[in-house]
Design a protein around this motif. Structure first.
Motif, PDB file in Angstrom:
ATOM      1  N   PHE A   1       0.837  -1.247  -0.174  1.00 47.36           N
ATOM      2  CA  PHE A   1      -0.080   0.016  -0.106  1.00 47.36           C
ATOM      3  C   PHE A   1       1.029   1.274   0.070  1.00 47.36           C
ATOM      4  CE2 PHE A   1      -2.097  -3.502   2.391  1.00 47.36           C
ATOM      5  CZ  PHE A   1      -3.304  -3.420   1.774  1.00 47.36           C
ATOM      6  N   VAL A   2       0.323   2.438  -0.756  1.00 49.13           N
ATOM      7  CA  VAL A   2       1.135   3.653  -0.535  1.00 49.13           C
ATOM      8  C   VAL A   2      -0.027   4.704  -0.229  1.00 49.13           C
ATOM      9  CG1 VAL A   2       0.819   4.131  -2.968  1.00 49.13           C
ATOM     10  CG2 VAL A   2       2.677   5.080  -1.604  1.00 49.13           C
ATOM     11  N   GLY A   3       0.629   5.560   0.610  1.00 50.68           N
ATOM     12  CA  GLY A   3      -0.240   6.565   1.028  1.00 50.68           C
ATOM     13  C   GLY A   3       0.193   8.097   0.680  1.00 50.68           C
ATOM     14  N   LYS A   4      -0.571   8.998   0.517  1.00 56.47           N
ATOM     15  CA  LYS A   4      -0.439  10.308   0.002  1.00 56.47           C
ATOM     16  C   LYS A   4      -0.871  11.334   1.071  1.00 56.47           C
ATOM     17  CE  LYS A   4       0.718   8.890  -4.562  1.00 56.47           C
ATOM     18  NZ  LYS A   4       0.520   8.622  -5.985  1.00 56.47           N
TER      19      LYS A   4
ATOM     20  N   PHE B   1     -12.330   1.249  -4.488  1.00 50.23           N
ATOM     21  CA  PHE B   1     -12.506   1.725  -3.248  1.00 50.23           C
ATOM     22  C   PHE B   1     -11.672   2.981  -3.001  1.00 50.23           C
ATOM     23  CE2 PHE B   1     -13.564  -2.889  -2.866  1.00 50.23           C
ATOM     24  CZ  PHE B   1     -14.700  -2.651  -2.487  1.00 50.23           C
ATOM     25  N   ARG B   2     -12.010   4.015  -2.294  1.00 50.92           N
ATOM     26  CA  ARG B   2     -11.393   5.008  -1.800  1.00 50.92           C
ATOM     27  C   ARG B   2     -11.131   4.907  -0.312  1.00 50.92           C
ATOM     28  NH1 ARG B   2     -12.258  11.334  -1.216  1.00 50.92           N
ATOM     29  NH2 ARG B   2     -10.163  12.027  -1.384  1.00 50.92           N
ATOM     30  N   THR B   3      -9.983   5.137   0.113  1.00 46.69           N
ATOM     31  CA  THR B   3      -9.534   4.992   1.571  1.00 46.69           C
ATOM     32  C   THR B   3      -8.735   6.154   2.109  1.00 46.69           C
ATOM     33  OG1 THR B   3      -9.173   2.446   1.191  1.00 46.69           O
ATOM     34  CG2 THR B   3      -8.183   3.490   3.081  1.00 46.69           C
ATOM     35  N   ILE B   4      -9.277   6.816   2.999  1.00 48.50           N
ATOM     36  CA  ILE B   4      -8.614   7.753   3.850  1.00 48.50           C
ATOM     37  C   ILE B   4      -8.580   7.263   5.040  1.00 48.50           C
ATOM     38  CG2 ILE B   4      -9.172  10.347   4.579  1.00 48.50           C
ATOM     39  CD1 ILE B   4      -9.107  10.193   1.604  1.00 48.50           C
ATOM     40  N   ALA B   5      -7.058   7.748   5.657  1.00 55.19           N
ATOM     41  CA  ALA B   5      -6.844   7.657   6.993  1.00 55.19           C
ATOM     42  C   ALA B   5      -6.501   8.893   7.492  1.00 55.19           C
ATOM     43  CB  ALA B   5      -5.670   6.808   7.172  1.00 55.19           C
TER      44      ALA B   5
ATOM     45  N   PHE C   1      -9.374   4.828   9.578  1.00 53.74           N
ATOM     46  CA  PHE C   1      -9.401   4.523   8.219  1.00 53.74           C
ATOM     47  C   PHE C   1     -11.090   4.338   7.915  1.00 53.74           C
ATOM     48  CE2 PHE C   1      -5.427   3.170   8.883  1.00 53.74           C
ATOM     49  CZ  PHE C   1      -4.556   3.306   7.851  1.00 53.74           C
ATOM     50  N   ASN C   2     -11.388   5.102   6.772  1.00 55.16           N
ATOM     51  CA  ASN C   2     -12.979   4.818   6.228  1.00 55.16           C
ATOM     52  C   ASN C   2     -12.591   4.204   4.557  1.00 55.16           C
ATOM     53  OD1 ASN C   2     -14.765   5.453   8.338  1.00 55.16           O
ATOM     54  ND2 ASN C   2     -13.764   7.100   8.356  1.00 55.16           N
ATOM     55  N   VAL C   3     -13.324   3.497   4.421  1.00 52.29           N
ATOM     56  CA  VAL C   3     -13.047   2.915   2.873  1.00 52.29           C
ATOM     57  C   VAL C   3     -14.541   3.013   2.311  1.00 52.29           C
ATOM     58  CG1 VAL C   3     -12.586   0.924   1.474  1.00 52.29           C
ATOM     59  CG2 VAL C   3     -11.306   1.317   3.908  1.00 52.29           C
ATOM     60  N   TRP C   4     -14.653   3.442   1.182  1.00 52.32           N
ATOM     61  CA  TRP C   4     -15.810   3.816   0.408  1.00 52.32           C
ATOM     62  C   TRP C   4     -15.906   3.180  -0.952  1.00 52.32           C
ATOM     63  CZ3 TRP C   4     -13.347   7.757   2.925  1.00 52.32           C
ATOM     64  CH2 TRP C   4     -14.140   8.344   4.092  1.00 52.32           C
ATOM     65  N   ASN C   5     -16.830   2.670  -1.163  1.00 54.50           N
ATOM     66  CA  ASN C   5     -17.056   2.021  -2.577  1.00 54.50           C
ATOM     67  C   ASN C   5     -17.194   3.345  -3.584  1.00 54.50           C
ATOM     68  OD1 ASN C   5     -18.371   1.553  -5.206  1.00 54.50           O
ATOM     69  ND2 ASN C   5     -18.866  -0.544  -4.309  1.00 54.50           N
TER      70      ASN C   5
ATOM     71  N   PHE D   1     -17.836   1.005   3.120  1.00 54.78           N
ATOM     72  CA  PHE D   1     -17.339  -0.426   2.799  1.00 54.78           C
ATOM     73  C   PHE D   1     -16.772  -0.847   4.350  1.00 54.78           C
ATOM     74  CE2 PHE D   1     -14.220  -3.884   1.782  1.00 54.78           C
ATOM     75  CZ  PHE D   1     -15.198  -4.743   1.429  1.00 54.78           C
ATOM     76  N   ALA D   2     -15.943  -0.100   4.969  1.00 54.91           N
ATOM     77  CA  ALA D   2     -15.557  -0.494   6.316  1.00 54.91           C
ATOM     78  C   ALA D   2     -14.753   0.811   7.044  1.00 54.91           C
ATOM     79  CB  ALA D   2     -14.041  -1.656   5.835  1.00 54.91           C
TER      80      ALA D   2
END
Length: 153
Positions: free
Chosen positions: A67-70, A90-94, A104-108, A115-116
């Motif tokens: 994984f990579v985060g920006k 999915f879009r994941t924002i931490a 972390f929230n994960v959206w479709n 999603f999670a």
């Protein structure tokens, strides 16, 4: 506006290192469905969050995901999976909270549905616990994951 450096964040830098832990997956009724161990390597390189997860399953399989985060704001990092094509949906924002927590929230991407959600609580320098809640596309609870980790390096 000047972009904040990840190294200057409040919580993310505290997670740099190698973590080892046990993962327990539960269904929507909290019945255990899977248990395994994992080694997580987390680094900051060139203002990016670099993470490698190696899962060690009871049947002897080892699976590695990267994984990579920006940085996208003063306290948020957008995470992308490098080798999981299905995660492109999915879009994941931490986001950091306080001195020791990341959520972390994960959206479709197609539907915008959640999603999670994962909460990482850094208990002390060498111990953390993580809990994940996952949801169906209809917004019902799909399952949970409990993770207890210790920093090994």
């Amino acid at each position: 506006m000047v972009q904040k450096h990840l190294q200057d964040f409040q919580v993310f830098p505290k997670h740099i290192g190698i973590w080892y832990g046990s993962w327990t997956c539960l269904d929507a009724k909290a019945k255990e469905t899977l248990r395994f161990e994992a080694e997580i390597t987390q680094k900051i390189i060139e203002n990016q969050w670099i993470q490698t997860n190696t899962y060690k399953y009871p049947d002897g399989r080892n699976v590695t995901n990267s994984f990579v985060g920006k940085v996208i704001s003063e306290d948020e990092v957008e995470i992308e999976a490098l080798d999981l094509p299905e995660w492109q949906n999915f879009r994941t924002i931490a986001r950091e909270y306080g001195d020791n927590m990341i959520i972390f929230n994960v959206w479709n991407k197609a539907t915008g549905n959640l999603f999670a959600t994962e909460i990482i609580n850094l208990i002390n320098h060498n111990n953390r616990c993580r809990t994940t809640q996952s949801f169906t596309e209809e917004g019902k609870v799909k399952g949970f994951m409990l993770i207890v980790e210790e920093r090994v390096l």
